[in-house]
Design a protein around this motif. Structure first.
Motif, PDB file in Angstrom:
ATOM      1  N   THR A   1       0.831  -1.206   0.000  1.00  5.36           N
ATOM      2  CA  THR A   1       0.000   0.000   0.000  1.00  5.36           C
ATOM      3  C   THR A   1       0.863   1.252   0.000  1.00  5.36           C
ATOM      4  O   THR A   1       0.604   2.208  -0.745  1.00  5.36           O
ATOM      5  N   LEU A   2       1.892   1.264   0.817  1.00  5.64           N
ATOM      6  CA  LEU A   2       2.777   2.426   0.899  1.00  5.64           C
ATOM      7  C   LEU A   2       3.510   2.658  -0.417  1.00  5.64           C
ATOM      8  O   LEU A   2       3.646   3.800  -0.865  1.00  5.64           O
ATOM      9  N   LEU A   3       3.953   1.596  -1.050  1.00  2.00           N
ATOM     10  CA  LEU A   3       4.645   1.741  -2.330  1.00  2.00           C
ATOM     11  C   LEU A   3       3.699   2.269  -3.410  1.00  2.00           C
ATOM     12  O   LEU A   3       4.079   3.124  -4.219  1.00  2.00           O
ATOM     13  N   ALA A   4       2.465   1.777  -3.408  1.00  5.57           N
ATOM     14  CA  ALA A   4       1.493   2.250  -4.400  1.00  5.57           C
ATOM     15  C   ALA A   4       1.170   3.726  -4.190  1.00  5.57           C
ATOM     16  O   ALA A   4       1.098   4.506  -5.151  1.00  5.57           O
ATOM     17  N   ASP A   5       0.990   4.136  -2.944  1.00  6.22           N
ATOM     18  CA  ASP A   5       0.685   5.537  -2.660  1.00  6.22           C
ATOM     19  C   ASP A   5       1.890   6.433  -2.961  1.00  6.22           C
ATOM     20  O   ASP A   5       1.729   7.559  -3.452  1.00  6.22           O
ATOM     21  N   ALA A   6       3.091   5.921  -2.675  1.00  2.00           N
ATOM     22  CA  ALA A   6       4.294   6.698  -2.989  1.00  2.00           C
ATOM     23  C   ALA A   6       4.464   6.853  -4.497  1.00  2.00           C
ATOM     24  O   ALA A   6       4.958   7.886  -4.974  1.00  2.00           O
ATOM     25  N   LEU A   7       4.028   5.855  -5.257  1.00  2.00           N
ATOM     26  CA  LEU A   7       4.098   5.969  -6.717  1.00  2.00           C
ATOM     27  C   LEU A   7       3.140   7.049  -7.214  1.00  2.00           C
ATOM     28  O   LEU A   7       3.465   7.801  -8.142  1.00  2.00           O
ATOM     29  N   THR A   8       1.967   7.166  -6.587  1.00  2.00           N
ATOM     30  CA  THR A   8       1.042   8.255  -6.921  1.00  2.00           C
ATOM     31  C   THR A   8       1.693   9.609  -6.662  1.00  2.00           C
ATOM     32  O   THR A   8       1.607  10.536  -7.479  1.00  2.00           O
ATOM     33  N   TYR A   9       2.367   9.732  -5.535  1.00  2.00           N
ATOM     34  CA  TYR A   9       3.073  10.963  -5.177  1.00  2.00           C
ATOM     35  C   TYR A   9       4.182  11.252  -6.197  1.00  2.00           C
ATOM     36  O   TYR A   9       4.336  12.380  -6.665  1.00  2.00           O
ATOM     37  N   HIS A  10       4.928  10.216  -6.541  1.00  2.00           N
ATOM     38  CA  HIS A  10       6.036  10.342  -7.497  1.00  2.00           C
ATOM     39  C   HIS A  10       5.521  10.825  -8.853  1.00  2.00           C
ATOM     40  O   HIS A  10       6.110  11.717  -9.479  1.00  2.00           O
ATOM     41  N   ARG A  11       4.423  10.249  -9.305  1.00  2.00           N
ATOM     42  CA  ARG A  11       3.879  10.648 -10.606  1.00  2.00           C
ATOM     43  C   ARG A  11       3.371  12.083 -10.587  1.00  2.00           C
ATOM     44  O   ARG A  11       3.463  12.796 -11.593  1.00  2.00           O
ATOM     45  N   ALA A  12       2.844  12.514  -9.445  1.00  2.00           N
ATOM     46  CA  ALA A  12       2.413  13.906  -9.325  1.00  2.00           C
ATOM     47  C   ALA A  12       3.610  14.847  -9.446  1.00  2.00           C
ATOM     48  O   ALA A  12       3.513  15.910 -10.081  1.00  2.00           O
ATOM     49  N   GLU A  13       4.742  14.461  -8.866  1.00  2.00           N
ATOM     50  CA  GLU A  13       5.945  15.279  -9.005  1.00  2.00           C
ATOM     51  C   GLU A  13       6.412  15.333 -10.462  1.00  2.00           C
ATOM     52  O   GLU A  13       6.883  16.372 -10.934  1.00  2.00           O
ATOM     53  N   GLU A  14       6.276  14.213 -11.163  1.00  2.00           N
ATOM     54  CA  GLU A  14       6.648  14.208 -12.579  1.00  2.00           C
ATOM     55  C   GLU A  14       5.743  15.147 -13.389  1.00  2.00           C
ATOM     56  O   GLU A  14       6.190  15.792 -14.341  1.00  2.00           O
ATOM     57  N   GLU A  15       4.463  15.230 -13.008  1.00  2.00           N
ATOM     58  CA  GLU A  15       3.554  16.164 -13.675  1.00  2.00           C
ATOM     59  C   GLU A  15       3.994  17.608 -13.443  1.00  2.00           C
ATOM     60  O   GLU A  15       3.907  18.443 -14.349  1.00  2.00           O
ATOM     61  N   VAL A  16       4.445  17.889 -12.227  1.00  2.00           N
ATOM     62  CA  VAL A  16       4.936  19.238 -11.926  1.00  2.00           C
ATOM     63  C   VAL A  16       6.138  19.573 -12.812  1.00  2.00           C
ATOM     64  O   VAL A  16       6.214  20.654 -13.405  1.00  2.00           O
ATOM     65  N   LEU A  17       7.064  18.652 -12.926  1.00  2.00           N
ATOM     66  CA  LEU A  17       8.249  18.884 -13.750  1.00  2.00           C
ATOM     67  C   LEU A  17       7.877  19.071 -15.219  1.00  2.00           C
ATOM     68  O   LEU A  17       8.430  19.941 -15.903  1.00  2.00           O
ATOM     69  N   ALA A  18       6.919  18.269 -15.699  1.00  2.00           N
ATOM     70  CA  ALA A  18       6.482  18.411 -17.090  1.00  2.00           C
ATOM     71  C   ALA A  18       5.840  19.769 -17.329  1.00  2.00           C
ATOM     72  O   ALA A  18       6.057  20.411 -18.368  1.00  2.00           O
ATOM     73  N   ALA A  19       5.064  20.239 -16.348  1.00  2.00           N
ATOM     74  CA  ALA A  19       4.413  21.544 -16.474  1.00  2.00           C
ATOM     75  C   ALA A  19       5.445  22.668 -16.479  1.00  2.00           C
ATOM     76  O   ALA A  19       5.327  23.633 -17.248  1.00  2.00           O
ATOM     77  N   LEU A  20       6.466  22.555 -15.642  1.00  2.00           N
ATOM     78  CA  LEU A  20       7.522  23.566 -15.622  1.00  2.00           C
ATOM     79  C   LEU A  20       8.281  23.582 -16.949  1.00  2.00           C
ATOM     80  O   LEU A  20       8.606  24.649 -17.479  1.00  2.00           O
ATOM     81  N   THR A  21       8.542  22.408 -17.486  1.00  2.00           N
ATOM     82  CA  THR A  21       9.219  22.317 -18.781  1.00  2.00           C
ATOM     83  C   THR A  21       8.381  22.951 -19.882  1.00  2.00           C
ATOM     84  O   THR A  21       8.915  23.559 -20.823  1.00  2.00           O
ATOM     85  N   ALA A  22       7.050  22.841 -19.749  1.00  2.00           N
ATOM     86  CA  ALA A  22       6.145  23.415 -20.744  1.00  2.00           C
ATOM     87  C   ALA A  22       6.001  24.930 -20.604  1.00  2.00           C
ATOM     88  O   ALA A  22       5.337  25.570 -21.421  1.00  2.00           O
ATOM     89  N   GLY A  23       6.594  25.488 -19.535  1.00  2.00           N
ATOM     90  CA  GLY A  23       6.579  26.938 -19.392  1.00  2.00           C
ATOM     91  C   GLY A  23       5.694  27.482 -18.299  1.00  2.00           C
ATOM     92  O   GLY A  23       5.646  28.697 -18.088  1.00  2.00           O
ATOM     93  N   LEU A  24       4.964  26.604 -17.574  1.00  2.00           N
ATOM     94  CA  LEU A  24       4.132  27.104 -16.484  1.00  2.00           C
ATOM     95  C   LEU A  24       5.012  27.567 -15.327  1.00  2.00           C
ATOM     96  O   LEU A  24       6.079  26.999 -15.079  1.00  2.00           O
ATOM     97  N   ARG A  25       4.541  28.566 -14.602  1.00  2.00           N
ATOM     98  CA  ARG A  25       5.253  29.010 -13.407  1.00  2.00           C
ATOM     99  C   ARG A  25       4.887  28.105 -12.238  1.00  2.00           C
ATOM    100  O   ARG A  25       3.834  27.471 -12.225  1.00  2.00           O
ATOM    101  N   LEU A  26       5.778  28.084 -11.258  1.00  2.00           N
ATOM    102  CA  LEU A  26       5.663  27.095 -10.192  1.00  2.00           C
ATOM    103  C   LEU A  26       4.314  27.092  -9.462  1.00  2.00           C
ATOM    104  O   LEU A  26       3.770  26.011  -9.212  1.00  2.00           O
ATOM    105  N   PRO A  27       3.752  28.249  -9.085  1.00  2.00           N
ATOM    106  CA  PRO A  27       2.482  28.172  -8.344  1.00  2.00           C
ATOM    107  C   PRO A  27       1.398  27.363  -9.060  1.00  2.00           C
ATOM    108  O   PRO A  27       0.677  26.593  -8.430  1.00  2.00           O
ATOM    109  N   ARG A  28       1.321  27.491 -10.379  1.00  2.00           N
ATOM    110  CA  ARG A  28       0.318  26.738 -11.139  1.00  2.00           C
ATOM    111  C   ARG A  28       0.805  25.321 -11.427  1.00  2.00           C
ATOM    112  O   ARG A  28       0.036  24.352 -11.334  1.00  2.00           O
ATOM    113  N   ALA A  29       2.079  25.187 -11.752  1.00  2.00           N
ATOM    114  CA  ALA A  29       2.622  23.871 -12.076  1.00  2.00           C
ATOM    115  C   ALA A  29       2.573  22.924 -10.878  1.00  2.00           C
ATOM    116  O   ALA A  29       2.483  21.705 -11.044  1.00  2.00           O
TER     117      ALA A  29
END
Length: 219
Positions: free
Chosen positions: A177-205
């Motif tokens: 369960t912990l590994l699955a939930d941590a993977l959800t957290y990890h993927r959310a961080e990857e979304e943040v990085l993708a948004a920053l790469t696309a040009g969004l500023r941090l508060p929105r990304a």
């Protein structure tokens, strides 16, 4: 448990953050620091050893016996080795562990032969480095029992996740369960990085991670 592709498990940093969200511990780095990181991530199973001060009846022979076992997918976790004036792990024990299938070693104490161990494939984390061996100053007090490293409990058979960022121990009872939930957290961080790469500023990304934190904290 065996080696896994780097993209499959969560990062150890994500797993540690999830544990923090839930008021738990589990990360062993610090106090342990890397001497051989290896490539990619590995999810192994703890094989515990507790070392104590004094020569004891058998010295370190029980550790040598353990390294003759089938250690496929195992991470040798040694607590109490800081009681030794020198290193309790080096090139010979690394070769023995690898020969029996171990994937990592976590040493609450000093290691040596670091240049010889480099590139061996065995992930190696320890408190520090020493030139001399342990002499007769310590002995193996127990193999396979519960241990603690800097207050973090580790039981024999607990999953251990290791990557370039560190090492985290999980209780076997709810590790999946912990590994699955941590993977959800990890993927959310990857979304943040993708948004920053696309040009969004941090508060929105940062929104996907903020939403994931809210969901995961409440579970």
């Amino acid at each position: 448990m065996t080696d896994v592709a780097p993209a499959s498990p969560p990062a150890t940093a994500a797993l540690a953050d999830l544990l923090q969200l839930r008021g738990r511990t589990g990360w062993l780095t610090p106090p342990l620091r890397p001497f051989q990181r290896g490539e990619g991530a590995v999810l192994g199973v703890a094989r515990t050893v507790r070392i104590a001060a004094g020569p004891g009846a058998h010295g370190l022979k029980p550790l040598h016996a353990l390294l003759a076992e089938d250690l496929t997918g195992r991470v040798v976790v040694i607590a109490g080795a800081d009681a030794a004036p020198g290193a309790v792990w080096g090139e010979i024990l690394t070769a023995a562990a690898l020969g029996r299938g171990a994937v990592g070693a976590l040493i609450e104490g000093s290691v040596r032969d670091v240049s010889a161990v480099a590139g061996s494939g065995l992930r190696l984390w320890a408190l520090g480095e020493a030139t001399a061996g342990p002499g007769g100053a310590v002995h193996v007090a127990e193999v396979g029992g519960p241990i603690e490293i800097a207050g973090t409990p580790v039981a024999d058979g607990d999953p251990i996740l290791m990557d370039d960022g560190g090492a985290v121990a999980l209780p076997a009872a709810d590790a999946d369960t912990l590994l699955a939930d941590a993977l959800t957290y990890h993927r959310a961080e990857e979304e943040v990085l993708a948004a920053l790469t696309a040009g969004l500023r941090l508060p929105r990304a940062y929104t996907p991670k903020a939403e994931a934190i809210t969901r995961l904290r409440g579970r």
